[in-house]
Design a protein around this motif. Structure first.
Motif, PDB file in Angstrom:
ATOM      1  N   THR A   1     -17.237 -43.141 -73.244  1.00 52.13           N
ATOM      2  CA  THR A   1     -17.022 -43.264 -74.689  1.00 52.13           C
ATOM      3  C   THR A   1     -15.609 -42.758 -74.995  1.00 52.13           C
ATOM      4  O   THR A   1     -14.859 -42.417 -74.093  1.00 52.13           O
ATOM      5  CB  THR A   1     -18.051 -42.439 -75.497  1.00 52.13           C
ATOM      6  N   GLY A   2     -15.284 -42.689 -76.289  1.00 49.11           N
ATOM      7  CA  GLY A   2     -13.981 -42.145 -76.679  1.00 49.11           C
ATOM      8  C   GLY A   2     -13.071 -43.195 -77.263  1.00 49.11           C
ATOM      9  O   GLY A   2     -13.525 -44.216 -77.786  1.00 49.11           O
ATOM     10  N   GLY A   3     -11.752 -42.944 -77.188  1.00 50.96           N
ATOM     11  CA  GLY A   3     -10.772 -43.878 -77.723  1.00 50.96           C
ATOM     12  C   GLY A   3      -9.582 -43.175 -78.339  1.00 50.96           C
ATOM     13  O   GLY A   3      -9.146 -42.127 -77.869  1.00 50.96           O
ATOM     14  N   ILE A   4      -9.081 -43.752 -79.440  1.00 53.61           N
ATOM     15  CA  ILE A   4      -7.954 -43.184 -80.183  1.00 53.61           C
ATOM     16  C   ILE A   4      -8.410 -42.971 -81.626  1.00 53.61           C
ATOM     17  O   ILE A   4      -8.811 -43.935 -82.290  1.00 53.61           O
ATOM     18  CB  ILE A   4      -6.735 -44.123 -80.166  1.00 53.61           C
ATOM     19  N   PRO A   5      -8.393 -41.734 -82.119  1.00 57.60           N
ATOM     20  CA  PRO A   5      -8.802 -41.486 -83.502  1.00 57.60           C
ATOM     21  C   PRO A   5      -7.919 -42.248 -84.489  1.00 57.60           C
ATOM     22  O   PRO A   5      -6.756 -42.565 -84.185  1.00 57.60           O
ATOM     23  CB  PRO A   5      -8.620 -39.966 -83.663  1.00 57.60           C
ATOM     24  N   LYS A   6      -8.461 -42.506 -85.669  1.00 57.57           N
ATOM     25  CA  LYS A   6      -7.701 -43.236 -86.685  1.00 57.57           C
ATOM     26  C   LYS A   6      -6.441 -42.465 -87.066  1.00 57.57           C
ATOM     27  O   LYS A   6      -6.470 -41.268 -87.327  1.00 57.57           O
ATOM     28  CB  LYS A   6      -8.566 -43.461 -87.925  1.00 57.57           C
ATOM     29  N   LYS A   7      -5.335 -43.188 -87.068  1.00 57.40           N
ATOM     30  CA  LYS A   7      -4.043 -42.585 -87.381  1.00 57.40           C
ATOM     31  C   LYS A   7      -3.308 -43.490 -88.367  1.00 57.40           C
ATOM     32  O   LYS A   7      -3.268 -44.702 -88.182  1.00 57.40           O
ATOM     33  CB  LYS A   7      -3.221 -42.405 -86.108  1.00 57.40           C
TER      34      LYS A   7
ATOM     35  N   SER B   1      -1.664 -41.636 -71.800  1.00 57.97           N
ATOM     36  CA  SER B   1      -0.794 -42.188 -72.836  1.00 57.97           C
ATOM     37  C   SER B   1      -1.078 -43.668 -73.043  1.00 57.97           C
ATOM     38  O   SER B   1      -1.297 -44.409 -72.085  1.00 57.97           O
ATOM     39  CB  SER B   1       0.673 -42.001 -72.458  1.00 57.97           C
ATOM     40  N   ALA B   2      -1.055 -44.082 -74.303  1.00 58.96           N
ATOM     41  CA  ALA B   2      -1.264 -45.488 -74.636  1.00 58.96           C
ATOM     42  C   ALA B   2       0.045 -46.187 -74.968  1.00 58.96           C
ATOM     43  O   ALA B   2       0.074 -47.396 -75.178  1.00 58.96           O
ATOM     44  CB  ALA B   2      -2.231 -45.611 -75.812  1.00 58.96           C
ATOM     45  N   ASP B   3       1.140 -45.418 -75.018  1.00 61.96           N
ATOM     46  CA  ASP B   3       2.443 -46.000 -75.283  1.00 61.96           C
ATOM     47  C   ASP B   3       3.482 -45.363 -74.366  1.00 61.96           C
ATOM     48  O   ASP B   3       3.248 -44.323 -73.759  1.00 61.96           O
ATOM     49  CB  ASP B   3       2.829 -45.830 -76.757  1.00 61.96           C
ATOM     50  N   ASP B   4       4.630 -46.004 -74.259  1.00 63.51           N
ATOM     51  CA  ASP B   4       5.682 -45.530 -73.356  1.00 63.51           C
ATOM     52  C   ASP B   4       6.214 -44.157 -73.757  1.00 63.51           C
ATOM     53  O   ASP B   4       6.612 -43.362 -72.908  1.00 63.51           O
ATOM     54  CB  ASP B   4       6.833 -46.542 -73.315  1.00 63.51           C
ATOM     55  N   ALA B   5       6.231 -43.883 -75.054  1.00 64.72           N
ATOM     56  CA  ALA B   5       6.767 -42.614 -75.542  1.00 64.72           C
ATOM     57  C   ALA B   5       5.796 -41.457 -75.334  1.00 64.72           C
ATOM     58  O   ALA B   5       6.182 -40.295 -75.414  1.00 64.72           O
ATOM     59  CB  ALA B   5       7.131 -42.732 -77.017  1.00 64.72           C
ATOM     60  N   GLY B   6       4.541 -41.778 -75.084  1.00 66.41           N
ATOM     61  CA  GLY B   6       3.540 -40.732 -74.874  1.00 66.41           C
ATOM     62  C   GLY B   6       3.030 -40.085 -76.144  1.00 66.41           C
ATOM     63  O   GLY B   6       2.377 -39.039 -76.113  1.00 66.41           O
ATOM     64  N   LYS B   7       3.314 -40.718 -77.288  1.00 71.86           N
ATOM     65  CA  LYS B   7       2.887 -40.147 -78.568  1.00 71.86           C
ATOM     66  C   LYS B   7       1.422 -40.448 -78.870  1.00 71.86           C
ATOM     67  O   LYS B   7       0.745 -39.685 -79.551  1.00 71.86           O
ATOM     68  CB  LYS B   7       3.767 -40.680 -79.701  1.00 71.86           C
ATOM     69  N   VAL B   8       0.941 -41.589 -78.388  1.00 70.04           N
ATOM     70  CA  VAL B   8      -0.450 -41.996 -78.639  1.00 70.04           C
ATOM     71  C   VAL B   8      -1.279 -41.760 -77.383  1.00 70.04           C
ATOM     72  O   VAL B   8      -0.923 -42.217 -76.301  1.00 70.04           O
ATOM     73  CB  VAL B   8      -0.527 -43.482 -79.057  1.00 70.04           C
ATOM     74  N   LYS B   9      -2.389 -41.054 -77.522  1.00 69.77           N
ATOM     75  CA  LYS B   9      -3.229 -40.695 -76.384  1.00 69.77           C
ATOM     76  C   LYS B   9      -4.606 -41.360 -76.488  1.00 69.77           C
ATOM     77  O   LYS B   9      -5.214 -41.371 -77.558  1.00 69.77           O
ATOM     78  CB  LYS B   9      -3.418 -39.182 -76.313  1.00 69.77           C
ATOM     79  N   VAL B  10      -5.058 -41.912 -75.363  1.00 70.27           N
ATOM     80  CA  VAL B  10      -6.412 -42.464 -75.279  1.00 70.27           C
ATOM     81  C   VAL B  10      -7.291 -41.436 -74.574  1.00 70.27           C
ATOM     82  O   VAL B  10      -6.963 -40.976 -73.475  1.00 70.27           O
ATOM     83  CB  VAL B  10      -6.449 -43.786 -74.482  1.00 70.27           C
ATOM     84  N   THR B  11      -8.386 -41.075 -75.218  1.00 70.08           N
ATOM     85  CA  THR B  11      -9.318 -40.113 -74.636  1.00 70.08           C
ATOM     86  C   THR B  11     -10.546 -40.835 -74.112  1.00 70.08           C
ATOM     87  O   THR B  11     -11.158 -41.631 -74.833  1.00 70.08           O
ATOM     88  CB  THR B  11      -9.755 -39.066 -75.683  1.00 70.08           C
TER      89      THR B  11
END
Length: 348
Positions: free
Chosen positions: A271-277, A243-253
Motif C-alpha cells: 500500500t502507500g503512495g504520495i500524499p496529496k500536495k 524519489s519520484a522525481d530527479d530532484a528528489g523533492k517528491v517521495k513515494v512511500t
C-alpha cells in the motif's frame, strides 16, 4: 446384522470422502491478527526441507536457491488508463499497454554467486485513443507507419539478445554485462533508417539512458528482493521510500506487510503512495494551483522454495488537478490515471 453392516458401509463412505488437510499461517484480513487456517492438502505445494524463504523462531528471511540449468521468468506488464476532464466537463480517455518479456537462465553456481544469462525475448506496446489503436509488437509484423516502423526495428534489434548477470543468494546484483554489442547493433539499425547523424546519435543515447547496467540493477533488485535483510514475522510491516522525481523533492512511500507463508508461496501486500500536495503561484489577481496525489495497492508473491518472484499485481491511481482562478471565476483541468503494474501476469 444388517444395521451393523449398513453402519460399517456408511463409516467407510464418510472416511473415503474425508479429505486430508494441511495448515498455513496468514494474517486475518478482518482483525489483522495472525491465524492458522486449514486448507486441502492437495492444494499445498511441496516445500523443500531447506527452502529459500524460511523462518527461524517465527522470523522469515528471503534468500535465493536457484538451480543450475533452470530458467526463471520475469515478464513485466503495465496498463495505463488515463482520463482528462476539461473545464467544461468534457472528458477524453486513452489507454496504453506495455509488455517486456525476459527470462533468467542459471549457468552456474559458485559458492553464493549465481552466473545468469538474461534472455531478452520480446517487447510490445500499444495505445488506444478515441477508438483508434496503434501497436508495436516484436512478435508481429512491422507496422506500416514510418514512425512506428522505426520503433519496431529498434525493438526488434534489442530483443533476441543476451546479457550476463552475477547475483548473490540474497538478491544483490553484482554486475550486468553485454550492453555494448547491443548498442552497436541498434546503432547499425538506426543508421539505415535515420539519415541525420545528430538524430541518429540522439536515438542511441536516449536508449542508453534507460537500458544500462545501473537502471537494470535497480529494477531487478527492486523486483526480486523485497523482504528486509533482518527478516520479518507474519503480519509485520515495513516501509521503503524512493524519489519520484530527479530532484528528489517528491517521495513515494511503499508500505509492505508479510501476509502469509504457506502452500509454497510467501505473499506480501503493498500500500502507500504520495500524499496529496498542492502548489500555488499568484500573479496579480490570478492564482494558479496544481495538486497531485498517488495511491497504490496490491500483492507480490514469491516461490518459497526458490525465492523467485512468481506474481505481482499492483494498482496505482494518480490524480492531478490544475486550477486557474481569480476573484470572479475558477477553471479546473483534471487528469486521472489508473495503472496496473504486473510481474509474470500469466501466473496467479
Amino acid at each position: 446384522m444388517k444395521n451393523i453392516a449398513a453402519f460399517a458401509l456408511l463409516s467407510l463412505a464418510l472416511f473415503s470422502c474425508k479429505k486430508e488437510t494441511a495448515t498455513i499461517t496468514k494474517v486475518d484480513p478482518k482483525t489483522g491478527k495472525t491465524i492458522t487456517v486449514e486448507v486441502p492438502a492437495d492444494s499445498i505445494k511441496k516445500v523443500e526441507a531447506n527452502p529459500a524463504i524460511k523462518d527461524s523462531l517465527g522470523v522469515f528471511k528471503q534468500t535465493f536457491k536457484l538451480k543450475k540449468g533452470e530458467t526463471y521468468p520475469l515478464t513485466t506488464y503495465q496498463r495505463d488508463v488515463r482520463t482528462m476532464t476539461d473545464p467544461s466537463g468534457k472528458t477524453i480517455s486513452g489507454t496504453s499497454d506495455s509488455t517486456d518479456e525476459m527470462n533468467f537462465t542459471v549457468n552456474d553456481v559458485k559458492g553464493n554467486i549465481y552466473d545468469i544469462t538474461i534472455n531478452l525475448i520480446s517487447k510490445r506496446s500499444s495505445q488506444n485513443s478515441q477508438g483508434k489503436t496503434i501497436a508495436v509488437d516484436t512478435k508481429a509484423e512491422a507496422p506500416k507507419e514510418d514512425q512506428l516502423k522505426m520503433v519496431w526495428n529498434i525493438n526488434k534489434a534489442l530483443v533476441g539478445n543476451k546479457l550476463q548477470m552475477k547475483m548473490d543468494d540474497h538478491g544483490k546484483v553484482i554486475s550486468i554485462t553485454g550492453f555494448e554489442p547491443i548498442y552497436k547493433k541498434i546503432a547499425g539499425v538506426v543508421a539505415k533508417i535515420v539519415k541525420d547523424k545528430t538524430q541518429e546519435t540522439g536515438v542511441v543515447e536516449s536508449l542508453k539512458q534507460t537500458f544500462n547496467e545501473k537502471v537494470l540493477k535497480e529494477q531487478f533488485e527492486k523486483n526480486l528482493s523485497v523482504m528486509p535483510k533482518k527478516g520479518v514475522k507474519i503480519g509485520e510491516k515495513w516501509t521503503l521510500t524512493e524519489s519520484a522525481d530527479d530532484a528528489g523533492k517528491v517521495k513515494v512511500t511503499s508500505n509492505y506487510q508479510l501476509k502469509s507463508v504457506g502452500n509454497g508461496i510467501a505473499e506480501i501486500s503493498v500500500t502507500g503512495g504520495i500524499p496529496k500536495k498542492t502548489e500555488k503561484q499568484k500573479q496579480g489577481e490570478v492564482t494558479h494551483s496544481l495538486s497531485s496525489e498517488l495511491s497504490q495497492d496490491g500483492v507480490i508473491k514469491f516461490d518459497q522454495n526458490t525465492g523467485w518472484i512468481t506474481h505481482q499485481n499492483i494498482s496505482v491511481k494518480t490524480t492531478q488537478v490544475e486550477t486557474i482562478a481569480n476573484a470572479k471565476e475558477s477553471q479546473s483541468m483534471k487528469s486521472v490515471s489508473n495503472s496496473t503494474v504486473m510481474v509474470n501476469p500469466s501466473a496467479k
